[in-house]
Design a protein around this motif. Structure first.
Motif, PDB file in Angstrom:
ATOM      1  N   ALA A  31       0.820  -1.216   0.000  1.00 40.49           N
ATOM      2  CA  ALA A  31       0.000   0.000   0.000  1.00 40.49           C
ATOM      3  C   ALA A  31       0.851   1.262   0.000  1.00 40.49           C
ATOM      4  O   ALA A  31       0.357   2.342  -0.342  1.00 40.49           O
ATOM      5  CB  ALA A  31      -0.932   0.008   1.212  1.00 40.49           C
ATOM      6  N   ASP A  32       2.121   1.152   0.391  1.00 40.81           N
ATOM      7  CA  ASP A  32       2.990   2.328   0.461  1.00 40.81           C
ATOM      8  C   ASP A  32       3.785   2.562  -0.816  1.00 40.81           C
ATOM      9  O   ASP A  32       4.452   3.590  -0.956  1.00 40.81           O
ATOM     10  CB  ASP A  32       3.969   2.188   1.635  1.00 40.81           C
ATOM     11  N   LEU A  33       3.752   1.618  -1.728  1.00 41.82           N
ATOM     12  CA  LEU A  33       4.414   1.783  -3.018  1.00 41.82           C
ATOM     13  C   LEU A  33       3.578   2.688  -3.923  1.00 41.82           C
ATOM     14  O   LEU A  33       2.360   2.791  -3.743  1.00 41.82           O
ATOM     15  CB  LEU A  33       4.589   0.432  -3.704  1.00 41.82           C
ATOM     16  N   PRO A  34       4.213   3.344  -4.913  1.00 45.47           N
ATOM     17  CA  PRO A  34       3.402   4.031  -5.922  1.00 45.47           C
ATOM     18  C   PRO A  34       2.399   3.060  -6.518  1.00 45.47           C
ATOM     19  O   PRO A  34       2.705   1.880  -6.728  1.00 45.47           O
ATOM     20  CB  PRO A  34       4.447   4.469  -6.962  1.00 45.47           C
ATOM     21  N   GLN A  35       1.196   3.545  -6.776  1.00 45.06           N
ATOM     22  CA  GLN A  35       0.094   2.673  -7.182  1.00 45.06           C
ATOM     23  C   GLN A  35       0.449   1.804  -8.383  1.00 45.06           C
ATOM     24  O   GLN A  35       0.149   0.603  -8.404  1.00 45.06           O
ATOM     25  CB  GLN A  35      -1.131   3.531  -7.505  1.00 45.06           C
ATOM     26  N   GLU A  36       1.105   2.393  -9.377  1.00 40.31           N
ATOM     27  CA  GLU A  36       1.442   1.628 -10.590  1.00 40.31           C
ATOM     28  C   GLU A  36       2.455   0.526 -10.291  1.00 40.31           C
ATOM     29  O   GLU A  36       2.378  -0.578 -10.847  1.00 40.31           O
ATOM     30  CB  GLU A  36       2.002   2.563 -11.674  1.00 40.31           C
ATOM     31  N   VAL A  37       3.418   0.814  -9.409  1.00 39.58           N
ATOM     32  CA  VAL A  37       4.434  -0.178  -9.047  1.00 39.58           C
ATOM     33  C   VAL A  37       3.794  -1.308  -8.247  1.00 39.58           C
ATOM     34  O   VAL A  37       4.066  -2.495  -8.494  1.00 39.58           O
ATOM     35  CB  VAL A  37       5.571   0.479  -8.244  1.00 39.58           C
ATOM     36  N   ALA A  38       2.955  -0.963  -7.284  1.00 38.69           N
ATOM     37  CA  ALA A  38       2.305  -1.981  -6.450  1.00 38.69           C
ATOM     38  C   ALA A  38       1.480  -2.944  -7.301  1.00 38.69           C
ATOM     39  O   ALA A  38       1.474  -4.161  -7.054  1.00 38.69           O
ATOM     40  CB  ALA A  38       1.420  -1.310  -5.409  1.00 38.69           C
ATOM     41  N   LYS A  39       0.781  -2.409  -8.297  1.00 39.30           N
ATOM     42  CA  LYS A  39      -0.059  -3.250  -9.162  1.00 39.30           C
ATOM     43  C   LYS A  39       0.786  -4.274  -9.906  1.00 39.30           C
ATOM     44  O   LYS A  39       0.384  -5.435 -10.066  1.00 39.30           O
ATOM     45  CB  LYS A  39      -0.819  -2.359 -10.150  1.00 39.30           C
ATOM     46  N   VAL A  40       1.984  -3.861 -10.355  1.00 36.63           N
ATOM     47  CA  VAL A  40       2.865  -4.764 -11.096  1.00 36.63           C
ATOM     48  C   VAL A  40       3.520  -5.776 -10.166  1.00 36.63           C
ATOM     49  O   VAL A  40       3.591  -6.974 -10.452  1.00 36.63           O
ATOM     50  CB  VAL A  40       3.945  -3.947 -11.852  1.00 36.63           C
ATOM     51  N   VAL A  41       3.996  -5.315  -9.013  1.00 41.65           N
ATOM     52  CA  VAL A  41       4.760  -6.151  -8.096  1.00 41.65           C
ATOM     53  C   VAL A  41       3.898  -7.224  -7.444  1.00 41.65           C
ATOM     54  O   VAL A  41       4.377  -8.321  -7.139  1.00 41.65           O
ATOM     55  CB  VAL A  41       5.421  -5.262  -7.008  1.00 41.65           C
ATOM     56  N   ASP A  42       2.627  -6.938  -7.235  1.00 40.29           N
ATOM     57  CA  ASP A  42       1.746  -7.822  -6.471  1.00 40.29           C
ATOM     58  C   ASP A  42       1.761  -9.262  -6.976  1.00 40.29           C
ATOM     59  O   ASP A  42       1.731 -10.205  -6.189  1.00 40.29           O
ATOM     60  CB  ASP A  42       0.318  -7.264  -6.491  1.00 40.29           C
ATOM     61  N   GLY A  43       1.841  -9.452  -8.286  1.00 39.66           N
ATOM     62  CA  GLY A  43       1.793 -10.809  -8.829  1.00 39.66           C
ATOM     63  C   GLY A  43       3.143 -11.370  -9.232  1.00 39.66           C
ATOM     64  O   GLY A  43       3.200 -12.416  -9.889  1.00 39.66           O
ATOM     65  N   MET A  44       4.238 -10.738  -8.836  1.00 37.85           N
ATOM     66  CA  MET A  44       5.572 -11.159  -9.264  1.00 37.85           C
ATOM     67  C   MET A  44       6.218 -12.122  -8.277  1.00 37.85           C
ATOM     68  O   MET A  44       5.895 -12.133  -7.088  1.00 37.85           O
ATOM     69  CB  MET A  44       6.479  -9.930  -9.452  1.00 37.85           C
ATOM     70  N   GLN A  45       7.163 -12.916  -8.783  1.00 41.35           N
ATOM     71  CA  GLN A  45       7.994 -13.781  -7.958  1.00 41.35           C
ATOM     72  C   GLN A  45       9.316 -13.084  -7.661  1.00 41.35           C
ATOM     73  O   GLN A  45       9.769 -12.234  -8.435  1.00 41.35           O
ATOM     74  CB  GLN A  45       8.260 -15.116  -8.678  1.00 41.35           C
ATOM     75  N   VAL A  46       9.942 -13.447  -6.544  1.00 38.79           N
ATOM     76  CA  VAL A  46      11.238 -12.858  -6.195  1.00 38.79           C
ATOM     77  C   VAL A  46      12.245 -13.146  -7.312  1.00 38.79           C
ATOM     78  O   VAL A  46      12.360 -14.274  -7.797  1.00 38.79           O
ATOM     79  CB  VAL A  46      11.756 -13.421  -4.856  1.00 38.79           C
ATOM     80  N   GLY A  47      12.957 -12.099  -7.744  1.00 37.98           N
ATOM     81  CA  GLY A  47      13.940 -12.230  -8.815  1.00 37.98           C
ATOM     82  C   GLY A  47      13.382 -11.961 -10.198  1.00 37.98           C
ATOM     83  O   GLY A  47      14.133 -11.813 -11.168  1.00 37.98           O
ATOM     84  N   GLU A  48      12.057 -11.871 -10.306  1.00 39.52           N
ATOM     85  CA  GLU A  48      11.421 -11.660 -11.617  1.00 39.52           C
ATOM     86  C   GLU A  48      11.544 -10.201 -12.042  1.00 39.52           C
ATOM     87  O   GLU A  48      11.498  -9.284 -11.226  1.00 39.52           O
ATOM     88  CB  GLU A  48       9.950 -12.051 -11.523  1.00 39.52           C
TER      89      GLU A  48
END
Length: 467
Positions: free
Chosen positions: A367-384
């Motif tokens: 919730a503290d990340l920029p909205q666009e970054v949070a949306k992308v990161v939410d479904g990512m795996q570590v290292g991706e």
């Protein structure tokens, strides 16, 4: 008129008016004084205004809102009065930036400027005008609170003792936290667009010099900055309050009748006019125009970052770099140093920093990340490494970005070994709250307070309001 005489007058008036309603010609209640704190009256309309604002911002009140809201207003007036006494300042630049950021956030939630104006029933200019005073007061209150608690510190022993004595069901749950590396590129503005903006500013300068119009008028009409409503005026500011390119030109101005040359900064292109100098501070007005970025430029930037992401995933050194690249495996960190435009993260391997009152960390709740970054990161795996995407940076500019998820710590119950800083912040916040609570209680004792009869049975957070 002295402060003492003013307080006496407010006291005498309050004896007559407190609880007496103002009515219109039809006898309908328009407003009424419900509390008096020091020499400040709290109106029923003030309470309703805060209630509406709270609903818009999703605020929740402790206990009965009819009691909690006027009490909060009264507490703010105590802090605000002390902030004035202690000369807690908020610069015009801070106010403008804060108001613009707030408006941008509302627009992003509601959908558009037009929808915001329709929802508020006011023009954007009216909204901005009303927000300035409330934002200034809010920042002064926060500044006063920070001043009161700035010397509070806690020791590791206090933190361990606090955690040891904490009931099991009270141990806080730590939300999922991530560390994110980022590469951003600003789409290149076409030279034709830069020329158009500069020519527009030259036209403004020519019209001002010929006496056809004033700098203030053009600023109100055309400047793409929050200061436009003030005719471009920025208020008395020291050199450190502006970016170097702007400050270097502004502080070299000597003639209030002349307009500066065109100045390029990270925000766009400016012309500046001196108003006054006072010690090591100056007051200037400016007009800011921002070159527009074409869809084609954005797409080119996205394509460049897509190629960079593919090279990082494959570990393949780009052909153009092979003669100069010493490593065998092309990493995200290599790409950061070669391609990222973001000076704040480039020297830290692209690692994003989360700056809070408690300090600086690389860990973010989603919730503290920029909205666009949070949306992308939410479904990512570590290292991706992500696909490229558009976002707005903290300066309000459109940039293109790719990110890498460096680490993810799943949500869990706090432990003293893994979450010491979080627990330390809890103890620190508890100590600060206690200090501020006691300050308010002591201030109530030494301040004239008169409360409408209907509030006397309220369960207030602070004791001493009712006497």
């Amino acid at each position: 008129m002295s402060k003492r005489i003013l307080v006496i007058l407010v006291f005498l008036v309050s004896l007559v008016t407190l609880g007496n309603a103002q009515t219109d010609s039809l006898g309908t209640i328009v407003d009424e004084v419900i509390w008096v704190v020091g020499d400040e009256a709290i109106l029923k309309s003030d309470v309703e205004g805060m209630r509406i604002q709270g609903q818009q911002e999703g605020m929740h009140w402790k206990g009965d809102p009819d009691c909690a809201i006027p009490e909060q207003i009264a507490v703010q007036k105590l802090y605000l009065n002390q902030a004035i006494i202690d000369s807690v300042e908020v610069t015009e630049s801070e106010i403008s930036q804060g108001v613009e950021q707030y408006i941008e956030n509302m627009i992003s939630v509601i959908g558009s400027r037009e929808k915001l104006e329709e929802y508020q029933g006011k023009t954007l200019s009216q909204i901005r005008s009303e927000l300035r005073d409330s934002y200034r007061e809010r920042q002064m209150v926060q500044g006063m609170q920070q001043k009161l608690v700035k010397d509070i510190a806690v020791t590791p022993a206090e933190v361990r003792r606090y955690f040891k004595d904490m009931p099991l069901d009270s141990i806080p749950f730590v939300p999922t936290e991530v560390e994110v590396q980022i590469i951003t590129q600003q789409p290149r503005v076409e030279q034709e667009e830069i020329n158009r903006v500069k020519e527009r500013l030259r036209e403004f300068t020519d019209r001002i010099n010929k006496g056809e119009t004033s700098f203030q008028t053009l600023a109100r009409l055309y400047s793409q900055d929050g200061s436009a409503r003030n005719g471009g005026e920025l208020g008395y500011t020291g050199r450190a309050g502006w970016v170097p390119e702007f400050a270097n030109v502004a502080f070299n101005l000597t003639d209030p009748k002349r307009v500066s040359k065109i100045v390029e900064t990270e925000f766009g292109f400016h012309i500046i006019q001196l108003i006054d100098k006072r010690g090591d501070k100056i007051n200037v007005r400016h007009i800011l125009l921002k070159p527009e970025i074409s869809d084609d430029a954005i797409q080119k930037s996205l394509n460049r970052l897509d190629s960079v992401a593919n090279d990082v995933r494959a570990g393949t050194v780009p052909e153009a770099l092979k003669p100069y690249f010493k490593g065998e495996n092309f990493t995200f960190e290599d790409a950061v140093s070669l391609y990222s435009d973001d000076k704040d993260t480039r020297n830290n391997n692209g690692l994003m920093a989360n700056v809070t009152q408690e300090g600086r960390t690389s860990r973010f709740k989603l919730a503290d990340l920029p909205q666009e970054v949070a949306k992308v990161v939410d479904g990512m795996q570590v290292g991706e490494v992500s696909k490229p995407f558009e976002m707005m940076n903290e300066r309000g500019k459109t940039v293109c970005a790719i990110v890498k998820l460096k680490s993810r710590t799943e949500g869990h119950k706090a432990t003293i070994t893994e979450d010491f800083q979080i627990l330390k912040n809890l103890v620190l916040e508890k100590r600060r709250h206690e200090k501020l609570h006691q300050w308010v209680v002591n201030r109530i004792k030494s301040t004239y307070v008169r409360v409408n009869e209907r509030y006397r049975d309220c369960q207030f957070e602070y004791e001493g309001w009712v006497r």
